[in-house]
Design a protein around this motif. Structure first.
Motif, PDB file in Angstrom:
ATOM      1  N   HIS A  71       0.832  -1.209   0.000  1.00  0.00           N
ATOM      2  CA  HIS A  71       0.000   0.000   0.000  1.00  0.00           C
ATOM      3  C   HIS A  71       0.866   1.259   0.000  1.00  0.00           C
ATOM      4  CE1 HIS A  71      -3.859  -1.924   0.327  1.00  0.00           C
ATOM      5  NE2 HIS A  71      -3.512  -2.572   1.423  1.00  0.00           N
ATOM      6  N   LEU A  72       1.895   1.248   0.805  1.00  0.00           N
ATOM      7  CA  LEU A  72       2.800   2.387   0.895  1.00  0.00           C
ATOM      8  C   LEU A  72       3.500   2.637  -0.441  1.00  0.00           C
ATOM      9  CD1 LEU A  72       4.040   4.513   2.749  1.00  0.00           C
ATOM     10  CD2 LEU A  72       5.591   2.777   3.597  1.00  0.00           C
ATOM     11  N   SER A  73       4.016   1.596  -1.037  1.00  0.00           N
ATOM     12  CA  SER A  73       4.718   1.730  -2.326  1.00  0.00           C
ATOM     13  C   SER A  73       3.792   2.214  -3.433  1.00  0.00           C
ATOM     14  CB  SER A  73       5.344   0.400  -2.737  1.00  0.00           C
ATOM     15  OG  SER A  73       6.349   0.040  -1.833  1.00  0.00           O
ATOM     16  N   GLU A  74       2.605   1.654  -3.498  1.00  0.00           N
ATOM     17  CA  GLU A  74       1.661   2.041  -4.549  1.00  0.00           C
ATOM     18  C   GLU A  74       1.197   3.487  -4.377  1.00  0.00           C
ATOM     19  OE1 GLU A  74      -0.794   2.088  -7.900  1.00  0.00           O
ATOM     20  OE2 GLU A  74       0.973   0.919  -7.352  1.00  0.00           O
ATOM     21  N   THR A  75       0.893   3.875  -3.157  1.00  0.00           N
ATOM     22  CA  THR A  75       0.452   5.250  -2.914  1.00  0.00           C
ATOM     23  C   THR A  75       1.585   6.224  -3.217  1.00  0.00           C
ATOM     24  OG1 THR A  75      -1.079   4.472  -1.214  1.00  0.00           O
ATOM     25  CG2 THR A  75      -0.538   6.812  -1.194  1.00  0.00           C
ATOM     26  N   ARG A  76       2.785   5.876  -2.812  1.00  0.00           N
ATOM     27  CA  ARG A  76       3.931   6.742  -3.097  1.00  0.00           C
ATOM     28  C   ARG A  76       4.150   6.846  -4.608  1.00  0.00           C
ATOM     29  NH1 ARG A  76      10.085   6.266  -0.656  1.00  0.00           N
ATOM     30  NH2 ARG A  76      10.858   8.106  -1.720  1.00  0.00           N
TER      31      ARG A  76
END
Length: 121
Positions: free
Chosen positions: A46-51
């Motif tokens: 989730h963190l990677s995709e949002t970033r």
């Protein structure tokens, strides 16, 4: 490039998501329940995709994009250090708490802004 109100809301909402995920990442340093309740792989995804989404959106403003990238890198490095050691020394703990407070304030402000924007739609 003209943007719609929806586009602006989406950008603000993505920033809220990013700050929430970064805060959750830091919470894992002090809270074993937080660490267990949210699998690492899921949080990282989730963190990677949002970033990634935000970096793409922010490509129109290299200064803001750079500042956000630096903030993410700083917070992720801080959390990684803590998680590798299994605990944080007092200085690292203080730094994490300060970063966590900043993330909390940004999240609250942006969340309120998103709520107002959505109410005006």
């Amino acid at each position: 490039m003209a943007t719609s109100t929806k586009d602006q809301i989406d950008v603000a909402a993505a920033l809220v998501r990013l700050y929430v995920f970064l805060a959750q990442y830091l919470d894992r340093c002090f809270d074993e329940a937080a660490h267990k309740s949210y699998p690492d792989t899921e949080l990282q995804a989730h963190l990677s995709e949002t970033r990634r989404q935000l970096m793409e959106i922010l490509s129109v403003n290299p200064v803001v994009k750079r500042k956000l990238a630096e903030e993410c890198d700083r917070i992720l490095a801080l959390g990684e250090t803590c998680l590798k050691l299994g605990k944080a020394d007092p200085k690292t703990r203080e730094t994490i708490q300060a970063e966590r407070a900043v993330l909390k304030n940004k999240t609250i402000a942006l969340s309120d802004l998103v709520a107002v924007f959505r109410a005006l739609e």
